[in-house]
Motif scaffolding. Sequence first.
Motif, mmCIF file in Angstrom:
data_model
loop_
_atom_site.group_PDB
_atom_site.id
_atom_site.type_symbol
_atom_site.label_atom_id
_atom_site.label_comp_id
_atom_site.label_asym_id
_atom_site.label_seq_id
_atom_site.Cartn_x
_atom_site.Cartn_y
_atom_site.Cartn_z
ATOM 1 N N THR A 228 55.377 44.767 40.119
ATOM 2 C CA THR A 228 55.090 44.155 41.419
ATOM 3 C C THR A 228 53.744 44.659 41.933
ATOM 4 N N LYS A 229 53.558 45.959 41.869
ATOM 5 C CA LYS A 229 52.274 46.546 42.233
ATOM 6 C C LYS A 229 51.177 46.081 41.276
ATOM 7 N N GLY A 230 51.513 45.998 39.995
ATOM 8 C CA GLY A 230 50.545 45.549 39.008
ATOM 9 C C GLY A 230 50.058 44.139 39.289
ATOM 10 N N ARG A 231 50.961 43.241 39.690
ATOM 11 C CA ARG A 231 50.545 41.876 40.014
ATOM 12 C C ARG A 231 49.610 41.850 41.211
ATOM 13 N N GLN A 232 49.862 42.700 42.181
ATOM 14 C CA GLN A 232 48.986 42.764 43.352
ATOM 15 C C GLN A 232 47.582 43.220 42.958
ATOM 16 N N ILE A 233 47.515 44.248 42.117
ATOM 17 C CA ILE A 233 46.213 44.755 41.685
ATOM 18 C C ILE A 233 45.507 43.725 40.817
ATOM 19 N N MET A 234 46.237 43.095 39.904
ATOM 20 C CA MET A 234 45.626 42.098 39.033
ATOM 21 C C MET A 234 45.137 40.899 39.835
#
Length: 314
Positions: A228-234
């Motif tokens: 979830t955090k990864g999608r935000q950063i990406m």
Amino acid sequence: MSFKGVIPPVTTPFHADGSIDRDGFCVMVEHLVSSGVHGIIVGGTTGEYYAQSRDERVGLLKLAKTVVKGNVPMIAGVGAIRTEDCIEYALVSKDLKYDGILIGAPYYAVPTQLELANHALAIDKAANLPVMLYNYPGRTGTMMDLEFLDRVGRSANFCAIKESSGSMNQLHALARDYPHIDLFCGMDDQALEFFAWGAKGWVCGAGNCLPEEHLALYNACVVEKDFTKGRQIMSALLPLMRVLEQGGKFVQSIKFGCELAGLPAGPVRRPLRALDDEQKRELETTIRTLKAVIASITAKSQKRASENVIAINA
């Protein structure tokens, strides 16, 4: 040797007259090591190796080794058209005690899969070093397909691949059918997908100017398993990644990003040309925005983690 993490191919700063800025190169290498990346590549596409003489390439391999002093793993790019030249660069790298070599397909030659395998195996036999393959048919004209992978897989030295074809089918095949070859993202706008499929790391040109942001995505996806955090950063990174992969000004954009970060960059070598003023303005806005967004995401994540620790200890 098992490679992992964020491994930028270091840029090569040039003076205005086109000569190599050796002091600037040392600054770039020191910057990357101090930023916390997991390794560096010397002699990659981002470093404009294709526009350098043999002596310049060897000189940079030697110079980088004196700067790093064993603090991070080092991979030497040995790309060239002739197998004999690749072997020469590989043997220089071995003498310098590099941790591995990066092998791509000989550009312009367009070998068959058997010819490509024989090329890679000849380099491997001569150097006997861990190998990261570099599959970038958009640059070389040749795909490293399954026939090639089956042939080179007979040598345990072929331990990783930087996959830059853009093909999701190729990504799936590597992740599913070749678990003995560690998968690395080489197509920046697909980084999240690579990590979702178990990639061990990311060979990222923009890691030169934005190492913290690239490490943030790696840590979210690989270390924390928080997609979830990864999608935000990406999502924050994607506007830049699209410029890099689809804008036709890859090295120029990264060098301008280095300039914005106060790092030495200088011009690109011909036949490439610098960004125009409008491209620079757009890129500066893109970088400034993504840095602010990712800083906010990581700050909120750290705050939640601290609150959870306090709650547990209460």
